[in-house]
Design a protein around this motif. Structure first.
Motif, PDB file in Angstrom:
ATOM      1  N   GLN A  67       0.818  -1.212   0.000  1.00  0.00           N
ATOM      2  CA  GLN A  67       0.000   0.000   0.000  1.00  0.00           C
ATOM      3  C   GLN A  67       0.854   1.265   0.000  1.00  0.00           C
ATOM      4  OE1 GLN A  67      -2.883   0.079   3.162  1.00  0.00           O
ATOM      5  NE2 GLN A  67      -4.154   1.617   2.160  1.00  0.00           N
ATOM      6  N   THR A  70       0.814   3.016  -3.241  1.00  0.00           N
ATOM      7  CA  THR A  70      -0.344   3.885  -3.454  1.00  0.00           C
ATOM      8  C   THR A  70      -0.094   5.264  -2.858  1.00  0.00           C
ATOM      9  OG1 THR A  70      -1.889   2.025  -3.452  1.00  0.00           O
ATOM     10  CG2 THR A  70      -2.808   4.195  -2.967  1.00  0.00           C
ATOM     11  N   ARG A  73       2.420   7.169  -5.091  1.00  0.00           N
ATOM     12  CA  ARG A  73       1.812   7.546  -6.371  1.00  0.00           C
ATOM     13  C   ARG A  73       0.861   8.720  -6.183  1.00  0.00           C
ATOM     14  NH1 ARG A  73       0.292   1.778  -9.339  1.00  0.00           N
ATOM     15  NH2 ARG A  73       2.337   1.427 -10.297  1.00  0.00           N
ATOM     16  N   ASN A  74       0.061   8.666  -5.126  1.00  0.00           N
ATOM     17  CA  ASN A  74      -0.853   9.772  -4.851  1.00  0.00           C
ATOM     18  C   ASN A  74      -0.091  11.069  -4.620  1.00  0.00           C
ATOM     19  OD1 ASN A  74      -3.246   8.320  -5.069  1.00  0.00           O
ATOM     20  ND2 ASN A  74      -3.344   7.827  -2.896  1.00  0.00           N
ATOM     21  N   ARG A 307      -7.062   5.158  -2.526  1.00  0.00           N
ATOM     22  CA  ARG A 307      -6.942   5.430  -3.969  1.00  0.00           C
ATOM     23  C   ARG A 307      -7.970   6.483  -4.375  1.00  0.00           C
ATOM     24  NH1 ARG A 307      -5.607  -0.104  -7.379  1.00  0.00           N
ATOM     25  NH2 ARG A 307      -3.607  -0.561  -6.366  1.00  0.00           N
ATOM     26  N   LYS A 311      -7.112   5.028 -11.794  1.00  0.00           N
ATOM     27  CA  LYS A 311      -5.810   4.604 -12.303  1.00  0.00           C
ATOM     28  C   LYS A 311      -5.412   5.398 -13.539  1.00  0.00           C
ATOM     29  CE  LYS A 311      -5.877  -0.131 -10.529  1.00  0.00           C
ATOM     30  NZ  LYS A 311      -5.852  -1.574 -10.895  1.00  0.00           N
ATOM     31  N   TRP A 314      -3.263   8.351 -12.683  1.00  0.00           N
ATOM     32  CA  TRP A 314      -1.873   7.947 -12.451  1.00  0.00           C
ATOM     33  C   TRP A 314      -1.138   7.757 -13.785  1.00  0.00           C
ATOM     34  CZ3 TRP A 314      -2.368   3.498  -8.293  1.00  0.00           C
ATOM     35  CH2 TRP A 314      -2.679   4.073  -7.047  1.00  0.00           C
TER      36      TRP A 314
END
Length: 319
Positions: A67, A70, A73-74, A307, A311, A314
Motif C-alpha cells: 500500500q 499507493t 503515487r498519490n 486510492r 488509475k 496515475w
C-alpha cells in the motif's frame, strides 16, 4: 444531550448474513488478537506514549507494505514539483499519522475537546449558532490527523448531530470501536450504506449530520482535486441543498502526541441563483477545494493510503 444517554449501535446486517462459519471463527480470533496485541498494550501506555509508540512502529513497518506504493503515487500526482526525498518524507509522515491515530484510539475518552489542554477548538461559537438556530447543518470534513476528534468537538458542544461511519467486517471489533466513540461523546452513529434514510430523517427534524467527503465514490461527480478529476460523493451537498441548511467544513490538525487543533470554518454555499443539480455540483466543487487546501497545509496528516484518483489519472501523470 438525551440522544447520548445510551449507546445506539446499528450494524448493516448484510455483512454478517453473508459470512461463513470459518469467517465468524476468524473474526473471533481477530478480536482476541486485537485485544491482546494492540488494545491492551496501547491502553497501558497512556495517550502520549501510545501515540508516540504506534506512530514509530507504523512509520517503520508500513513503508514495506504494498500500500506504500499507493501513498507515493498519490503524492507524486498531487505534488509533481516535489523531488523524491520530499515524497518519501511525506509518505513516512502520513504513515506515522495513521499509527498515532491507532495509538490514540483506546484513549479517546481522555482527549476531551473542552476539558484540559489536549484540544484547541477554533470558532466554537459557530457550533453554538447552529444549535441555537434549530434547523441543523451538514458538517463535512476529511481524514485529517485523528478524525475521531472532529466528531467529538461537534457532539460535545453539544450539537444534536448524527455522525456517519464505515462499519468494519469484523462485528466484534466494530462494536468495540463504536463503544469507544460513544464513550467519547458521539452518541448517535449511522453506518454508511444504511444511513441515507437516517440522515434525511435527522435533517427533516432540525438535527445536524456529519460526513466525511474526501474519499473516492465511483457513482459521484468528477470534480478537480489537485488538478485531476476525482469521483466525489455529492450526498452531503445534496442533503444541504434539499433541506436548505448550511454546509460547515471542519478541519483537524495534530499539534503534538494526542493533541489537536480543530477549526470550524465559514459555511459553504452555492453561488447565488443556482438551484437543483447545478447548486449541488457547485457545492461539491467548493467542498473539494476546501479539502485540497487543508491537505496542502498539512500534507503529512492526510490519509494518502486511499486510492482517491482513478488509475487513468496515475497513467496520464506518469506515476
Amino acid at each position: 444531550m438525551n440522544k447520548q444517554d445510551a449507546p445506539q449501535y446499528v450494524r448493516p446486517k448484510d455483512i454478517d448474513d453473508r459470512s461463513t462459519f470459518w469467517q465468524r471463527v476468524g473474526w473471533r480470533l481477530e478480536a482476541i488478537a486485537w485485544d491482546v496485541v494492540y488494545w491492551w498494550p496501547m491502553k497501558a501506555l497512556g495517550p502520549d506514549r501510545a501515540s508516540d509508540a504506534a506512530g514509530w512502529i507504523v512509520k517503520r513497518i508500513a513503508p514495506m507494505l504494498s500500500q506504500s506504493k499507493t501513498v507515493k503515487r498519490n503524492l507524486r500526482l498531487a505534488f509533481p514539483e516535489w523531488d523524491e526525498d520530499k515524497i518519501e518524507q511525506t509518505a513516512k509522515a502520513a504513515w506515522e499519522s495513521v499509527g498515532r491515530t491507532a495509538g490514540e484510539l483506546p484513549h479517546l475518552p481522555k482527549i476531551h475537546p473542552y476539558e484540559g489542554d489536549r484540544v484547541e477548538v477554533v470558532n466554537a461559537e459557530r457550533l453554538d449558532a447552529v444549535e441555537a438556530a434549530g434547523k441543523g447543518a451538514v458538517f463535512i470534513s476529511g481524514h485529517f490527523a485523528n478524525w475521531e476528534v472532529m466528531a467529538a468537538v461537534i457532539c460535545r458542544r453539544p450539537v444534536d448531530c448524527l455522525v456517519t461511519y464505515r462499519a468494519l467486517n469484523n462485528p466484534h471489533i466494530d462494536r468495540r470501536i463504536n463503544k469507544v466513540r460513544h464513550d467519547y461523546g458521539i452518541g448517535v452513529l449511522a453506518p454508511k450504506g444504511l444511513g441515507t434514510r437516517e440522515l434525511m430523517r435527522a435533517l427533516s427534524k432540525g438535527r445536524s449530520v456529519a460526513l466525511m467527503n474526501d474519499q473516492k465514490f465511483n457513482q459521484g461527480l468528477a470534480v478537480p482535486f489537485f488538478g485531476h478529476d476525482a469521483m466525489t460523493a455529492p450526498g452531503p451537498a445534496r442533503l444541504a441543498v434539499k433541506y436548505g441548511v448550511p454546509i460547515i467544513p471542519v478541519s483537524t490538525v495534530r499539534t503534538g502526541p494526542a493533541r489537536f487543533r480543530v477549526t470550524i470554518h465559514d459555511p459553504i454555499a452555492s453561488a447565488e441563483g443556482l438551484k437543483g443539480d447545478e447548486a449541488v455540483e457547485d457545492c461539491v466543487k467548493k467542498i473539494t477545494a476546501f479539502i485540497e487546501a487543508e491537505v496542502r497545509a498539512n500534507p503529512g496528516q492526510w490519509f494518502w493510503q486511499h486510492r482517491r484518483w482513478p488509475k487513468s489519472a496515475w497513467k496520464d501523470a506518469g506515476v
